[in-house]
Design an enzyme around this catalytic site. Structure first.
Site, PDB file in Angstrom:
ATOM      1  N   HIS A 184      -4.877  -6.328  -9.231  1.00  0.00           N
ATOM      2  CA  HIS A 184      -5.463  -7.271  -8.370  1.00  0.00           C
ATOM      3  C   HIS A 184      -5.171  -8.571  -8.806  1.00  0.00           C
ATOM      4  CE1 HIS A 184      -8.081  -4.466  -6.511  1.00  0.00           C
ATOM      5  NE2 HIS A 184      -8.347  -3.669  -7.478  1.00  0.00           N
ATOM      6  N   CYS A 200      -3.960  -1.509  -5.253  1.00  0.00           N
ATOM      7  CA  CYS A 200      -4.985  -0.743  -5.686  1.00  0.00           C
ATOM      8  C   CYS A 200      -5.435   0.669  -4.900  1.00  0.00           C
ATOM      9  CB  CYS A 200      -6.398  -1.468  -6.029  1.00  0.00           C
ATOM     10  SG  CYS A 200      -7.515  -0.484  -7.309  1.00  0.00           S
TER      11      CYS A 200
END
Length: 520
Positions: A466, A365
């Site tokens: 994630h 991310c």
């Protein structure tokens, strides 16, 4: 940026369900990190095992560890689909303990710290904007109708709601703007249990001090106190409990001994990173710079659980160890600010030397965004408007935009051939020639969607997904790619076993029948 705390908030229609059928019990702490979230998770599973429909609730959570929910207050998109929302990961774990799907109504207000003085404010899955602490405290009373509505919706589908307070319930100087401790207890008519932490010391003063600071109506709402994280000979501590009861008039409801399995469950916030790491010196050495606004760091829990892997968080003032095999840059709530942290700590020099000497890098991310050439924030969404040079290890550029991208994933990656589960949660959009070599190829509506990027030599990679290492087959494949061997670890089964053990621990240390009788 939210500047005017009195500006009206555009709520969707708030429809209060009928009379509450659920009992409710609130756990308030004497401070932060006394174990409220963990105790509520254990009680959620213990009462669920008894056949009750149990739901967790926390009005306001401050955490950069968040989870995606299938619901939100946002209107349906052009395709008719309801946009996803987000809540604190602690409430998502508590929902799992209840064996139910997480919902925005379990944690209607989520604060995600971005600076030392401000946070992103998320209301029932909607990003309201960034807000300085002083402005937010003046804005909070406007949020109470949504909080009470969410509590009523949660209670409407439950036999028992376990409500978690935030920080300390005795911060009486914040009483006027409170939406999550005693004011919520009074507004929703909740009985309160005070939770103290003996491990940090001062439990006697904390409980008696809480009593001294509360007013008469608040004291009367407290039905008892529990002491958490106890180690040693209980007979030596019993006189303190007798004194606490004498000074407060509150019943002593029990002592919960230290739960060794806590490390096997996702932690709520970065306070957990201050504890000693496990697995030092084992097999594959992974180094993770501890960024100032680290987010969703439980991405790394499945790797840390592998017997042949050592995950070491590198604290400020410490160089990245020379014996590191892989450096992982984790998520962050302030990408540009944490790029500056990398440079201030000299970690950028360590990382570039690591890669030059043949080491591997992975960015998740915000960590993925940092691997590119530049991160731009023209609207000032994460801080002052501007741009910050990245590490230049991938030929990419990222621009932070206002719309948050929230996606749940349960698909297959064609690159590895493995099932992949996880989620995406970011406000940046990344583009550039580096995307021509994607890290993953995720199956989506019958075709492969490229995700992330990997360098030409395969040693530097990153993406927005994630939770990907919770997928056992993918984790094994990735470890093989970096020269390590995976075990037969079933990570999801490990989490379930830890929740069961936590519920057993609550059964052994507390009188659950008495606690249920106190709920109303």
């Amino acid at each position: 940026m939210i500047e005017d705390p009195t500006a009206p908030i555009d709520f969707p229609a708030l429809t209060r369900p009928g009379p509450r059928r659920a009992r409710a019990l609130m756990i308030q702490g004497t401070s932060s990190d006394v174990g409220k979230s963990l105790l509520v998770a254990g009680l959620c599973r213990a009462f669920t095992r008894r056949g009750l429909a149990v739901r967790p609730f926390k009005a306001q959570n401050m955490s950069n560890n968040a989870a995606v929910t299938p619901d939100s207050d946002l209107p349906p998109g052009p395709d008719g689909q309801i946009p996803r929302g987000e809540i604190g990961r602690a409430q998502a774990l508590q929902a799992r303990a209840c064996r139910v799907t997480p919902s925005i109504h379990m944690n209607p207000v989520l604060l995600k710290p971005q600076t030392l003085a401000g946070s992103q404010v998320v209301l029932r899955g909607r990003v309201l904007g960034n807000c300085r602490a002083k402005v937010y405290h003046k804005m909070k009373p406007q949020l109470m109708p949504a909080v009470l509505d969410s509590f009523a919706r949660t209670a409407a589908e439950a036999d028992l709601v376990l409500v978690e307070g935030a920080g300390s319930g005795a911060e009486v100087y914040l009483r006027k703007s409170d939406i999550t401790n005693m004011k919520l207890a009074q507004s929703a008519d909740l009985p309160v249990v005070i939770l103290g932490d003996i491990d940090r010391g001062g439990a006697l003063a904390a409980v008696v001090g809480t009593h001294a600071l509360l007013d008469e109506s608040e004291r009367a709402r407290v039905v008892g106190y529990i002491i958490n994280k106890f180690r040693g000979d209980l007979s030596l501590f019993e006189p303190a409990c007798t004194l606490m009861t004498k000074r407060t008039g509150w019943p002593w409801l029990g002592v919960v001994r230290w739960f060794e399995g806590a490390a096997r469950l996702p932690a709520e916030d970065s306070l957990a990173l201050e504890r000693p790491a496990e697995g030092e010196g084992r097999g594959l050495n992974i180094a993770v710079p501890q960024l100032s606004r680290v987010a969703n760091f439980d991405d790394l829990d499945p790797l840390a659980a592998e017997p042949g892997v050592s995950v070491r968080w590198v604290k400020p003032g410490t160089p990245i160890p020379r014996d590191t095999d892989v450096v992982i840059l984790p998520g962050s709530k302030a990408t540009r600010a944490d790029l500056e942290v990398l440079r201030r700590e000299g970690w950028d020099i360590d990382i570039l030397a690591h890669v030059r000497q043949g080491g591997r890098m992975l960015g998740l991310c915000a960590g993925y965004q940092m691997l590119g050439r530049v991160v731009r924030d023209p609207q000032g969404i994460e801080g002052p408007p501007g741009e910050t040079p990245g590490l230049g290890l991938l030929d990419l550029e990222t621009e932070i935009r206002g719309e948050k991208h929230l996606v749940e994933l349960d698909t297959r990656d064609r690159t590895s051939g493995c099932r992949v589960t996880g989620y995406e949660m970011h406000m940046g959009r990344t583009q550039g020639p580096g995307l021509e070599r994607p890290w993953l190829l995720l199956e989506e509506d019958g075709h492969a969607r490229p995700e992330g990027a990997v360098s030409a030599d395969g040693r530097v990679a990153g993406g927005y997904v994630h939770g990907i290492f919770g997928s056992d087959a993918f984790r094994a494949w990735w470890l093989q790619q970096v020269g390590a061997q995976a075990s037969a670890l079933d990570y999801e089964a490990r989490v379930e076993a830890a929740l069961e053990a936590l519920a057993d621990h609550c059964e052994e240390n507390l009188d659950l029948d008495a606690l249920l009788a106190l709920a109303r």
